[in-house]
Design a protein around this motif. Structure first.
Motif, PDB file in Angstrom:
ATOM      1  N   ARG A 167       0.825  -1.210   0.000  1.00 22.37           N
ATOM      2  CA  ARG A 167       0.000   0.000   0.000  1.00 22.37           C
ATOM      3  C   ARG A 167       0.857   1.257   0.000  1.00 22.37           C
ATOM      4  O   ARG A 167       0.502   2.268  -0.585  1.00 22.37           O
ATOM      5  N   THR A 168       2.008   1.189   0.667  1.00 16.37           N
ATOM      6  CA  THR A 168       2.859   2.374   0.758  1.00 16.37           C
ATOM      7  C   THR A 168       3.616   2.636  -0.535  1.00 16.37           C
ATOM      8  O   THR A 168       3.785   3.779  -0.955  1.00 16.37           O
ATOM      9  N   MET A 169       4.081   1.573  -1.189  1.00 17.22           N
ATOM     10  CA  MET A 169       4.935   1.752  -2.368  1.00 17.22           C
ATOM     11  C   MET A 169       4.158   2.079  -3.640  1.00 17.22           C
ATOM     12  O   MET A 169       4.711   2.658  -4.566  1.00 17.22           O
ATOM     13  N   MET A 170       2.899   1.674  -3.694  1.00 16.75           N
ATOM     14  CA  MET A 170       2.128   1.887  -4.912  1.00 16.75           C
ATOM     15  C   MET A 170       1.258   3.143  -4.788  1.00 16.75           C
ATOM     16  O   MET A 170       1.009   3.638  -3.699  1.00 16.75           O
ATOM     17  N   ASP A 171       0.787   3.672  -5.925  1.00 10.54           N
ATOM     18  CA  ASP A 171       0.019   4.911  -5.891  1.00 10.54           C
ATOM     19  C   ASP A 171      -1.483   4.693  -5.767  1.00 10.54           C
ATOM     20  O   ASP A 171      -2.178   5.492  -5.152  1.00 10.54           O
ATOM     21  N   GLU A 172      -2.004   3.663  -6.414  1.00  7.77           N
ATOM     22  CA  GLU A 172      -3.442   3.399  -6.339  1.00  7.77           C
ATOM     23  C   GLU A 172      -3.681   1.908  -6.242  1.00  7.77           C
ATOM     24  O   GLU A 172      -3.003   1.128  -6.910  1.00  7.77           O
ATOM     25  N   LEU A 173      -4.661   1.521  -5.423  1.00 13.33           N
ATOM     26  CA  LEU A 173      -5.070   0.120  -5.333  1.00 13.33           C
ATOM     27  C   LEU A 173      -6.592   0.061  -5.364  1.00 13.33           C
ATOM     28  O   LEU A 173      -7.250   0.846  -4.681  1.00 13.33           O
ATOM     29  N   SER A 174      -7.132  -0.827  -6.159  1.00 13.46           N
ATOM     30  CA  SER A 174      -8.580  -1.048  -6.070  1.00 13.46           C
ATOM     31  C   SER A 174      -8.878  -2.535  -6.183  1.00 13.46           C
ATOM     32  O   SER A 174      -8.193  -3.270  -6.896  1.00 13.46           O
ATOM     33  N   TYR A 175      -9.886  -2.940  -5.421  1.00 14.12           N
ATOM     34  CA  TYR A 175     -10.199  -4.366  -5.321  1.00 14.12           C
ATOM     35  C   TYR A 175     -11.636  -4.615  -5.694  1.00 14.12           C
ATOM     36  O   TYR A 175     -12.520  -3.832  -5.361  1.00 14.12           O
ATOM     37  N   ARG A 176     -11.858  -5.693  -6.410  1.00 14.71           N
ATOM     38  CA  ARG A 176     -13.236  -6.169  -6.574  1.00 14.71           C
ATOM     39  C   ARG A 176     -13.258  -7.695  -6.577  1.00 14.71           C
ATOM     40  O   ARG A 176     -12.262  -8.352  -6.892  1.00 14.71           O
ATOM     41  N   ARG A 177     -14.410  -8.218  -6.174  1.00 16.11           N
ATOM     42  CA  ARG A 177     -14.618  -9.667  -6.206  1.00 16.11           C
ATOM     43  C   ARG A 177     -15.617  -9.915  -7.321  1.00 16.11           C
ATOM     44  O   ARG A 177     -16.707  -9.334  -7.318  1.00 16.11           O
ATOM     45  N   GLU A 178     -15.219 -10.746  -8.289  1.00 14.01           N
ATOM     46  CA  GLU A 178     -16.054 -10.938  -9.465  1.00 14.01           C
ATOM     47  C   GLU A 178     -15.960 -12.384  -9.903  1.00 14.01           C
ATOM     48  O   GLU A 178     -14.843 -12.898 -10.073  1.00 14.01           O
ATOM     49  N   ASP A 179     -17.083 -13.039 -10.129  1.00  9.38           N
ATOM     50  CA  ASP A 179     -17.110 -14.440 -10.583  1.00  9.38           C
ATOM     51  C   ASP A 179     -16.188 -15.320  -9.746  1.00  9.38           C
ATOM     52  O   ASP A 179     -15.387 -16.084 -10.302  1.00  9.38           O
ATOM     53  N   ASN A 180     -16.277 -15.189  -8.446  1.00  8.97           N
ATOM     54  CA  ASN A 180     -15.434 -15.980  -7.541  1.00  8.97           C
ATOM     55  C   ASN A 180     -13.940 -15.721  -7.684  1.00  8.97           C
ATOM     56  O   ASN A 180     -13.121 -16.573  -7.350  1.00  8.97           O
ATOM     57  N   HIS A 181     -13.579 -14.575  -8.211  1.00 12.48           N
ATOM     58  CA  HIS A 181     -12.166 -14.199  -8.323  1.00 12.48           C
ATOM     59  C   HIS A 181     -11.890 -12.927  -7.535  1.00 12.48           C
ATOM     60  O   HIS A 181     -12.727 -12.027  -7.489  1.00 12.48           O
ATOM     61  N   ASN A 182     -10.707 -12.867  -6.956  1.00 11.36           N
ATOM     62  CA  ASN A 182     -10.188 -11.602  -6.429  1.00 11.36           C
ATOM     63  C   ASN A 182      -9.525 -10.880  -7.582  1.00 11.36           C
ATOM     64  O   ASN A 182      -8.664 -11.457  -8.262  1.00 11.36           O
ATOM     65  N   ILE A 183      -9.893  -9.628  -7.802  1.00 13.02           N
ATOM     66  CA  ILE A 183      -9.237  -8.858  -8.858  1.00 13.02           C
ATOM     67  C   ILE A 183      -8.700  -7.567  -8.238  1.00 13.02           C
ATOM     68  O   ILE A 183      -9.449  -6.729  -7.735  1.00 13.02           O
ATOM     69  N   LEU A 184      -7.400  -7.471  -8.266  1.00  7.32           N
ATOM     70  CA  LEU A 184      -6.742  -6.322  -7.656  1.00  7.32           C
ATOM     71  C   LEU A 184      -6.062  -5.511  -8.756  1.00  7.32           C
ATOM     72  O   LEU A 184      -5.297  -6.058  -9.554  1.00  7.32           O
ATOM     73  N   THR A 185      -6.386  -4.224  -8.814  1.00 11.04           N
ATOM     74  CA  THR A 185      -5.752  -3.357  -9.806  1.00 11.04           C
ATOM     75  C   THR A 185      -4.876  -2.345  -9.069  1.00 11.04           C
ATOM     76  O   THR A 185      -5.296  -1.736  -8.091  1.00 11.04           O
ATOM     77  N   ILE A 186      -3.647  -2.233  -9.561  1.00 12.27           N
ATOM     78  CA  ILE A 186      -2.659  -1.395  -8.880  1.00 12.27           C
ATOM     79  C   ILE A 186      -2.050  -0.439  -9.905  1.00 12.27           C
ATOM     80  O   ILE A 186      -1.771  -0.842 -11.035  1.00 12.27           O
ATOM     81  N   VAL A 187      -1.866   0.807  -9.511  1.00 15.10           N
ATOM     82  CA  VAL A 187      -1.183   1.753 -10.390  1.00 15.10           C
ATOM     83  C   VAL A 187       0.072   2.270  -9.702  1.00 15.10           C
ATOM     84  O   VAL A 187       0.046   2.645  -8.532  1.00 15.10           O
ATOM     85  N   LYS A 188       1.174   2.229 -10.438  1.00 13.94           N
ATOM     86  CA  LYS A 188       2.419   2.839  -9.965  1.00 13.94           C
ATOM     87  C   LYS A 188       2.844   3.871 -11.003  1.00 13.94           C
ATOM     88  O   LYS A 188       3.119   3.529 -12.153  1.00 13.94           O
ATOM     89  N   ARG A 189       2.862   5.132 -10.603  1.00 16.86           N
ATOM     90  CA  ARG A 189       3.269   6.165 -11.549  1.00 16.86           C
ATOM     91  C   ARG A 189       4.791   6.278 -11.593  1.00 16.86           C
ATOM     92  O   ARG A 189       5.470   6.122 -10.583  1.00 16.86           O
ATOM     93  N   LYS A 190       5.300   6.547 -12.804  1.00 19.67           N
ATOM     94  CA  LYS A 190       6.755   6.726 -12.961  1.00 19.67           C
ATOM     95  C   LYS A 190       7.098   8.148 -12.566  1.00 19.67           C
ATOM     96  O   LYS A 190       7.070   9.044 -13.390  1.00 19.67           O
ATOM     97  N   GLU A 191       7.435   8.303 -11.297  1.00 18.27           N
ATOM     98  CA  GLU A 191       7.631   9.661 -10.785  1.00 18.27           C
ATOM     99  C   GLU A 191       8.690  10.458 -11.555  1.00 18.27           C
ATOM    100  O   GLU A 191       8.537  11.639 -11.789  1.00 18.27           O
ATOM    101  N   ASN A 192       9.743   9.769 -11.969  1.00 13.55           N
ATOM    102  CA  ASN A 192      10.832  10.503 -12.638  1.00 13.55           C
ATOM    103  C   ASN A 192      10.741  10.412 -14.148  1.00 13.55           C
ATOM    104  O   ASN A 192      11.593  10.896 -14.861  1.00 13.55           O
ATOM    105  N   GLY A 193       9.721   9.736 -14.633  1.00 17.04           N
ATOM    106  CA  GLY A 193       9.640   9.463 -16.063  1.00 17.04           C
ATOM    107  C   GLY A 193       9.019  10.612 -16.836  1.00 17.04           C
ATOM    108  O   GLY A 193       8.674  11.633 -16.300  1.00 17.04           O
TER     109      GLY A 193
END
Lengths: 112, 141
Positions: free
Chosen positions: B115-141
């Motif tokens: 949670r600390t190292m990444m910029d965004e996290l979102s979770y959903r449970r769908e069709d008996n699956h855990n689906i986690l979406t994470i965004v990490k921005r390229k700060e220096n890019g």
């Protein structure tokens, strides 16, 4: 992951090479417990050749730190790369374990 | 600069090596800023180990999926597994990172690092699956 052991100024220096993750943290724990003798009162982990550590490795470090504290033994780490230092800082481990920039500095601090 | 990489992995700890290799390769070809390769490896390892050991209780006969989408601004990660429901945003206790050596809890640090190292996290449970979406921005890019 490999550990090589050396002693200087009564300090046990365990140099860890490679990677510590969820797959080999137990092996790391066993290797450290095997390397630290009952009479060792000063223990230094040298991370200069450690490329990676995650929470599984932090758990082992915490257990070793507690064990050594119970024995009134000194414990320190040295030579962390920037990303490894970040892991220790986010976890707040830098506040409970002494971290030194170099092996020489650490041995100077905890050795005799 | 943009590239997508998909991995489908058995729920075994010896598969971590494949994650590291994929991240090394993508990070190099996409010219991620220094430090980002390490952070992404750590995040995928922590979550992957959770899926294998907790999500599936060590049962090696399942698969989980990782999709890495790297573009000029950010890396988007999607993790998909069919293990027991686990929302890393709410189901993992916040570790006390200020307590002393004796009181320091042993667990909970992995998800906290994620949670600390990444910029965004979102979770959903769908069709008996855990689906986690994470965004990490390229700060220096």
């Amino acid at each position: 992951m490999e550990i090589s052991v050396d002693r200087a100024n009564e300090v046990l220096i365990a140099k860890v090479e490679g990677r510590i993750d969820g797959a080999n943290a137990r092996e790391f724990e066993d290797a450290l417990n095997g390397a630290i003798g009952e009479d060792d009162s000063k223990v230094l982990l040298d991370f200069s050749t450690l490329s990676y550590i995650s929470s599984a490795g932090l758990r082992v470090i915490l257990l070793i730190a507690r064990l050594l504290q119970k024995r009134n033994a000194a414990f320190a780490l040295c030579s962390l790369s920037d990303p490894i230092r970040e892991v220790f800082e986010i976890s707040g481990f830098d506040k409970i374990i002494s971290i030194h920039d170099s092996q020489a500095e650490a041995v100077d601090k905890i050795g005799r | 600069m943009s590239r997508r990489l998909s991995l489908s992995l058995p729920t075994k700890l010896d598969q971590l090596e494949r994650i590291y290799e994929a991240v090394d390769e993508l990070g190099e070809s996409e010219e991620w800023p220094p430090g980002m390769v390490y952070q992404v490896k750590l995040v995928l390892e922590e979550l992957g180990v959770n899926i294998v050991t907790h999500g599936h209780g060590g049962d090696p006969d399942h698969e989980f999926e990782i999709v890495l989408d790297s573009d000029a601004d950010a890396l988007t990660i999607e993790l998909r597994d069919e293990g027991r429901p686990f929302n890393p945003l709410t189901d993992s206790p916040e570790p006390d990172v200020d307590s002393g050596l004796d009181d320091r809890p042993v667990g909970g640090l992995g998800i906290y690092l994620v949670r600390t190292m990444m910029d965004e996290l979102s979770y959903r449970r769908e069709d008996n699956h855990n689906i986690l979406t994470i965004v990490k921005r390229k700060e220096n890019g």
